[in-house]
Scaffold this motif. Sequence first.
Motif, mmCIF file in Angstrom:
data_model
loop_
_atom_site.group_PDB
_atom_site.id
_atom_site.type_symbol
_atom_site.label_atom_id
_atom_site.label_comp_id
_atom_site.label_asym_id
_atom_site.label_seq_id
_atom_site.Cartn_x
_atom_site.Cartn_y
_atom_site.Cartn_z
ATOM 1 N N VAL A 186 0.844 -1.198 0.000
ATOM 2 C CA VAL A 186 0.000 0.000 0.000
ATOM 3 C C VAL A 186 0.881 1.251 0.000
ATOM 4 O O VAL A 186 1.890 1.291 0.716
ATOM 5 N N VAL A 187 0.511 2.233 -0.783
ATOM 6 C CA VAL A 187 1.099 3.562 -0.623
ATOM 7 C C VAL A 187 0.193 4.312 0.354
ATOM 8 O O VAL A 187 -1.004 4.489 0.099
ATOM 9 N N THR A 188 0.767 4.693 1.475
ATOM 10 C CA THR A 188 -0.029 5.312 2.530
ATOM 11 C C THR A 188 -0.349 6.765 2.183
ATOM 12 O O THR A 188 0.202 7.326 1.231
ATOM 13 N N ALA A 189 -1.200 7.362 2.988
ATOM 14 C CA ALA A 189 -1.558 8.767 2.786
ATOM 15 C C ALA A 189 -0.401 9.693 3.138
ATOM 16 O O ALA A 189 -0.488 10.895 2.909
ATOM 17 N N ASN A 190 0.677 9.133 3.700
ATOM 18 C CA ASN A 190 1.897 9.908 3.924
ATOM 19 C C ASN A 190 2.936 9.649 2.845
ATOM 20 O O ASN A 190 4.118 9.970 3.027
ATOM 21 N N GLY A 250 -11.562 -2.701 1.891
ATOM 22 C CA GLY A 250 -12.894 -2.157 2.172
ATOM 23 C C GLY A 250 -12.897 -0.673 2.521
ATOM 24 O O GLY A 250 -13.955 -0.112 2.793
ATOM 25 N N ALA A 251 -11.723 -0.013 2.511
ATOM 26 C CA ALA A 251 -11.673 1.408 2.880
ATOM 27 C C ALA A 251 -11.943 2.312 1.680
ATOM 28 O O ALA A 251 -11.900 3.540 1.806
ATOM 29 N N GLU A 252 -12.198 1.723 0.521
ATOM 30 C CA GLU A 252 -12.559 2.488 -0.678
ATOM 31 C C GLU A 252 -11.536 3.588 -1.005
ATOM 32 O O GLU A 252 -11.907 4.674 -1.468
ATOM 33 N N GLY A 253 -10.270 3.284 -0.773
ATOM 34 C CA GLY A 253 -9.210 4.229 -1.135
ATOM 35 C C GLY A 253 -9.135 5.457 -0.257
ATOM 36 O O GLY A 253 -8.465 6.427 -0.606
ATOM 37 N N THR A 254 -9.775 5.442 0.891
ATOM 38 C CA THR A 254 -9.752 6.630 1.752
ATOM 39 C C THR A 254 -8.603 6.627 2.749
ATOM 40 O O THR A 254 -8.403 7.613 3.455
ATOM 41 N N LEU A 255 -7.878 5.500 2.846
ATOM 42 C CA LEU A 255 -6.773 5.425 3.810
ATOM 43 C C LEU A 255 -5.422 5.246 3.134
ATOM 44 O O LEU A 255 -4.375 5.382 3.773
ATOM 45 N N GLY A 256 -5.420 4.896 1.865
ATOM 46 C CA GLY A 256 -4.184 4.651 1.140
ATOM 47 C C GLY A 256 -4.526 4.028 -0.208
ATOM 48 O O GLY A 256 -5.701 3.814 -0.509
ATOM 49 N N ILE A 257 -3.479 3.771 -1.004
ATOM 50 C CA ILE A 257 -3.707 3.194 -2.329
ATOM 51 C C ILE A 257 -3.082 1.805 -2.373
ATOM 52 O O ILE A 257 -1.854 1.664 -2.223
ATOM 53 N N ILE A 258 -3.898 0.797 -2.562
ATOM 54 C CA ILE A 258 -3.393 -0.576 -2.693
ATOM 55 C C ILE A 258 -2.676 -0.685 -4.041
ATOM 56 O O ILE A 258 -3.246 -0.360 -5.081
ATOM 57 N N THR A 280 -12.001 8.850 13.582
ATOM 58 C CA THR A 280 -10.719 8.847 14.298
ATOM 59 C C THR A 280 -9.639 8.173 13.451
ATOM 60 O O THR A 280 -8.519 8.675 13.324
ATOM 61 N N ILE A 281 -9.985 7.029 12.872
ATOM 62 C CA ILE A 281 -9.015 6.294 12.046
ATOM 63 C C ILE A 281 -8.665 7.093 10.796
ATOM 64 O O ILE A 281 -7.501 7.211 10.422
ATOM 65 N N LYS A 282 -9.676 7.654 10.172
ATOM 66 C CA LYS A 282 -9.437 8.449 8.963
ATOM 67 C C LYS A 282 -8.498 9.630 9.269
ATOM 68 O O LYS A 282 -7.525 9.860 8.547
ATOM 69 N N ARG A 283 -8.794 10.352 10.319
ATOM 70 C CA ARG A 283 -7.960 11.514 10.665
ATOM 71 C C ARG A 283 -6.517 11.089 10.971
ATOM 72 O O ARG A 283 -5.569 11.750 10.560
ATOM 73 N N ALA A 284 -6.388 9.963 11.671
ATOM 74 C CA ALA A 284 -5.043 9.538 12.070
ATOM 75 C C ALA A 284 -4.233 9.048 10.870
ATOM 76 O O ALA A 284 -3.054 9.350 10.742
ATOM 77 N N MET A 285 -4.871 8.320 9.983
ATOM 78 C CA MET A 285 -4.118 7.684 8.901
ATOM 79 C C MET A 285 -3.993 8.562 7.659
ATOM 80 O O MET A 285 -3.164 8.312 6.800
ATOM 81 N N ASN A 337 -5.852 14.678 4.778
ATOM 82 C CA ASN A 337 -7.181 14.494 4.167
ATOM 83 C C ASN A 337 -7.129 14.593 2.638
ATOM 84 O O ASN A 337 -7.900 15.341 2.027
ATOM 85 N N ILE A 338 -6.228 13.829 2.044
ATOM 86 C CA ILE A 338 -6.133 13.850 0.572
ATOM 87 C C ILE A 338 -6.580 12.547 -0.082
ATOM 88 O O ILE A 338 -6.721 12.490 -1.294
#
Lengths: 468, 468
Positions: free
Chosen positions: A169-173, A198-206, A451-456, A460-461
Amino acid sequence: MQNFLNLCKSTIGEENVLLDAQQQAPYLQDWRQREVGKALAILRPASTEQVAKLVQLCIDYAVPIVPQGGNTGLVFGSIPDHSGKAVVISLQRLNKIRQIDVANNTITVDAGCLLQNIQAEAEQVDMLFPLSLASEGSCSIGGNLSTNAGGTAVLRYGNARELCLGLEVVTANAEIWNGLRGLRKDNTGYDLRDLFIGAEGTLGIITGVVLKLFPKPRSYGTAFISLTSIGHAVKLLTLAKQHCHANLTGFELINSVSLELVHQHFPQYQRIFQHTSQFYVLLELSSYESEEKAYQQLEQLITAAFEAEFITDAVIANSIAQAKNCWALRESISSAQAKEGKNIKHDISLPISVVADFVDDAGQCLEQAFPGCRMVTFGHLGDGNLHFNVSPPIGDVHEFFLTHQAQINRIVHDKTHQYGGSISAEHGIGTLKKEELTRYKSSVELQLMHTIKRAMDPHNIMNPGKIL
Amino acid sequence: MQNFLNLCKSTIGEENVLLDAQQQAPYLQDWRQREVGKALAILRPASTEQVAKLVQLCIDYAVPIVPQGGNTGLVFGSIPDHSGKAVVISLQRLNKIRQIDVANNTITVDAGCLLQNIQAEAEQVDMLFPLSLASEGSCSIGGNLSTNAGGTAVLRYGNARELCLGLEVVTANAEIWNGLRGLRKDNTGYDLRDLFIGAEGTLGIITGVVLKLFPKPRSYGTAFISLTSIGHAVKLLTLAKQHCHANLTGFELINSVSLELVHQHFPQYQRIFQHTSQFYVLLELSSYESEEKAYQQLEQLITAAFEAEFITDAVIANSIAQAKNCWALRESISSAQAKEGKNIKHDISLPISVVADFVDDAGQCLEQAFPGCRMVTFGHLGDGNLHFNVSPPIGDVHEFFLTHQAQINRIVHDKTHQYGGSISAEHGIGTLKKEELTRYKSSVELQLMHTIKRAMDPHNIMNPGKIL
């Protein structure tokens, strides 16, 4: 933004930064052609490293990202909004089979691989990758995992989630997490894999995945069965599990209205029964022994079901052509309904023990509110998953009917919730069901998700505005 | 703190706040009696609401919490540290079977239910709850899920994670999350369930669970097989999957040293073969048809394995007593090794395709470093999970040998990592493998875990110091 686009171009090549409206079009329109978004650019990286570099650029320039696979999603999760501020990062060029490990029963692939290609690779080593969907020729495995896709073989093999052992995964960082493990057991910390799935690309890119393979069944047995009630269909399911266990690989419910719509709009498919019935079940067994064995097991099951008076009639397919005809009837329901005109779809799941009560109850409520409306009820009953769709009364003006969509959704989803069900069994949330989610999820659960979305995704991109 | 304890007493009753050293003892010592912690108090709530109230008190007074089920963990995850500042919240009194839903194939229970009691409840409705472990008479399902327990049936039914559909959790913010869904499909947002599963109580306290049930097999076929190499055992596994598919429910590897230790220390168990062999496999099939069927399928498999020259000898159990004897040999290895003296344990998993190379390679490295050391190699080969234990050379002074534990761990874990394996397949991390985790996890993955921990447990009161 010109600076940003130039940096994108130097990262992945000018030809992979699509700016032209015509080139962009297929990336912006949703699969059912209901919605079109706008994008700053479509970016087509060819490697995980390129994806990471693009994510870093998006962080630097505060550009929202919409990750996209085959763009076959049904809830607007893979298209951008109308602002034109986001880029689509398409994974289409990450499409290599990386490794197949027969002894470990695993295959490692790029996230952009088409589902069908993965099935074909498995086939070449005489194995099975069981995930199977209507869009398998167009959808990619990264999208399948990001939406935890279901399909027709969940009853035996599980959802996309259960078929995945490892992820890259390429993370949001903009970091690369290499979790490409081919292990059946690994208890070393938090389950990041299932968080990205199942995160629909909201936490990172598989970007890469390790998938399970299975021995290929030698033969299939298929039966088309008529019944008078869903209650009987549920009893048949219990009986089939007791008789056939892991050999039971398909258990699809079709109601009378659904089948008649198919016969009306697809006259090329043969009728199975001369009589009509309230409900039908399409039942499939897989056998690892012989065709005779599958046939024999199916026959025993059907005999037992007759004796218990769960079913009124049954036909066992005698040839592959007949089996295909049975599946074609099932798989043409959505198209037949579309040909009939606009309709209101639901993708719900329920505990199997309450499906019958739910269908009665919700059906009555709808009939009361909209006399004559037609319930197009079908789906993967073996998983408790119904496509509980509603078509207008015959002769009704469709557009008028559609103005009641919100009210019909409300009736169906309220009932689903009341019976302990889910308002999105296999399609996800995207933006289409975002409002609904806030109605049915507890504030505790929504808060945990935020909480998970904000942390990971602190910038917010990652697919902002989807799910939450 | 007296204030805090008084509030605890008024919440759950004085008799459920254990302060006395003797009363506290069983909650403070680890299962293998290697470690004893200290606690401010042992708290024994009787309901989810009481758990939530206690967590709120712990937040208010900044008291760390160690959640505890049956306290059978092997990595010090369920006992407090030596500071005496933490409370243990024991789930033992949350031990009700809440609901059994036969048509939905689910059972809903309190987290403190003993695994054995859940198995028995399932049995009463002629169904199977397949999770099975040596400690099943003492461990609780909440602990099983918090550590994602494995056991002997993973090959067919998956780990504890795969057997769970829904959870109820008291969060680190003292809120109750009701995720007790009995659904096979539910794609409505992030997978919180799998985040709490395997988190070893560091993100929240599991208080209730929905579990999958399966139809009960009608009979079992058990074989004890001798082979000359692990390579052959892996080939036999592939063959067994092709022949028996979902009927294959057990595939345990036992090396020569392991079996001889059992025969030496447990002479009451019968020898299977008069000759000795380098390796053995205990293979189990489940049949949903008849005993004859299981026997016949096993016979066909063994004939094929002989013909392929994968195996040198095989005995099929002719009676339940014989099958029990086979399993007793397998299950007595740990005890036999303990009777032989202290030893160094590893709980590793590997891609099945590299297990043979790993065992050769790691074995050679150990032999080189510690000539004469005895490899007690056994485990769930079907899942790629080995208990790759090391006993000292015969006649060596055990205490001396044990001073080399760190070096031996290093050799085994470095090799495991090199071969793409996991240093904790089914036991978790706790505090015992915390240091090791930082060595083998990438900084990206560790950082993601820390991010989740900080976000979900902002007061850092949930089992602090465990895993991370």
